[in-house]
Enzyme design. Structure first.
Site: not given
Ligand SMILES: *[C@@H]1O[C@H](CO)[C@@H](O)[C@H](O)[C@H]1NC(C)=O
Ligand SMILES: *[C@@H]1O[C@H](CO)[C@@H](O)[C@H](O)[C@H]1NC(C)=O
Ligand SMILES: *[C@@H]1O[C@H](CO)[C@@H](O)[C@H](O)[C@H]1NC(C)=O
Length: 350
Positions: A184, A315, A111
């Site tokens: 998220h 996601e 991420h």
């Protein structure tokens, strides 16, 4: 005199480094939908939905205070980037040059690195409480190892009485760079503090996945899932075959049909006791389906304690580790081009 100089210096600092950007909370309300945000990580902090009798519940996991998000390792409700998901070996090659990104998960990048877009303060460009809010972030050259400046904007918009659109846009300024943003959110349509999501039903309009190794890095294969525990082509309870997998679901599905500008139906999630249903459309090639396998007693809002499988994540995004797999859709965006990711949610209760 000295005081005045200090003031001028402080003002200069503010203008130059946006040190004065304050962390605040924001709210959008329209029809039966009520959603809150903070500009820390552009996080969606709550989403209130009626059940079939009109009872409102907050259906996303999160924290009571912004400090909770600062401290957080779960990415609850955040916008993740510059490159969502994993980059194997925390490096990639682009135009003959190697780039090393922050290895914040073992040897890999997750991420966008330890201080990705979920851990920066965004500015607010546009805020109309009955309709939409736009967050903006200027990412700099070398941030967490990524090349070039990038301007990023995320708009959350309530449409009609029961729809939420999320538009993620990014423009590289001076260098080509990979861009892959994702929202998220951890959903629990029963209510954020109601236990696990194993009895939720899900349908994923995706016949293939990108399998991963033990460290969750794609092997590069794209395989059909028909008949396997990954098969959600027909609606099925999330818990019905979860025990056949190590830990649960944490995998990228390849959305059926041709990726491009158009929105494609991606997922339908429903929860029987409340009657709530969530439908999701997106223009992205993939969707990471994650059943919060790694949550271990996280202290959340309203005194909730979130355990394994307390929420589910959908996601939508490009494929994980695309920068290291030529057969995956490219995430490289050049100066002059722009990245656009749209999600559309429709919520109903019957
Ligand atoms: C909003 O909630 C009310 C009360 O439950 C319900 O009567 C109405 O149909 C809902 N509207 C939509 C668009 O779901
Ligand atoms: C931050 O994390 C530490 C260690 O996990 C914990 O003790 C503390 O309560 C957390 N603070 C907040 C505001 O959540
Ligand atoms: C890139 O960003 C840095 C820091 O934000 C800034 O100083 C520089 O002028 C920017 N370069 C371009 C070409 O926009």
């Amino acid at each position: 005199m000295a005081k005045r100089l200090m003031l001028v210096l402080l003002l200069l600092c503010c203008v130059t480094y946006s040190l004065c950007e304050e962390i605040q909370t924001y709210k959008l309300t329209r029809g039966n939908l009520s959603v809150t945000f903070t500009n820390y990580g552009a996080v969606m902090t709550s989403l209130l939905l009626p059940d079939r009798h009109g009872k409102q519940d907050d259906v996303v996991l999160g924290f009571d205070t912004v400090d909770g998000y600062k401290n957080d390792t779960t990415y609850f409700g955040a916008i993740v980037g510059r490159v969502a998901n994993r980059i194997g070996g925390a490096e990639f090659e682009l135009n003959g040059q190697m780039y090393k990104t922050d290895p914040n998960e073992g040897h890999n990048t997750l991420h966008g690195g330890a201080k990705g877009f979920s851990d920066v303060i965004w500015s607010v460009e546009n805020y109309v409480p009955t309709s939409h809010i736009t967050f903006k972030y200027d990412s700099f050259d070398g941030e967490e190892g990524f090349p070039g400046n990038v301007t990023v904007k995320v708009t959350y918009m309530l449409i009609g009485e029961n729809k939420l659109a999320v538009k993620m846009e990014a423009k590289p300024i001076n260098k080509p760079t990979p861009i892959n943003l994702a929202l998220h959110t951890y959903w629990n349509l029963h209510s954020h503090n109601s236990g696990d999501i194993l009895s939720h039903k899900i349908q994923l309009l995706a016949g293939k996945i990108t399998p991963v190794d033990k460290k969750l890095i794609p092997t590069g294969e794209i395989t059909a899932i028909e008949g396997t525990p990954y098969d959600f082509l027909e609606p099925r309870e999330i818990g019905s075959r979860i025990d056949e997998l190590p830990g649960g679901y944490d995998i990228n599905y390849v959305i059926d049909g041709i990726a491009g500008k158009h929105l494609r139906k991606t997922a339908i999630v429903s929860e029987e006791s409340t009657g709530r249903k969530m439908e999701l459309w997106s223009n992205q090639p993939g969707v990471q389906f994650y059943t919060s396998n790694l949550l271990t007693r996280v202290a959340g809002k309203e005194r909730a304690v979130y355990k394994k499988h307390a929420g589910l994540c959908l996601e939508t995004q490009g494929f994980p580790d695309s920068v290291n797999h030529n057969n995956f859709p490219s995430q490289i965006v050049n100066p002059g081009e722009s990245y656009l990711h749209v999600m559309l949610f429709r919520f109903t209760a019957h």
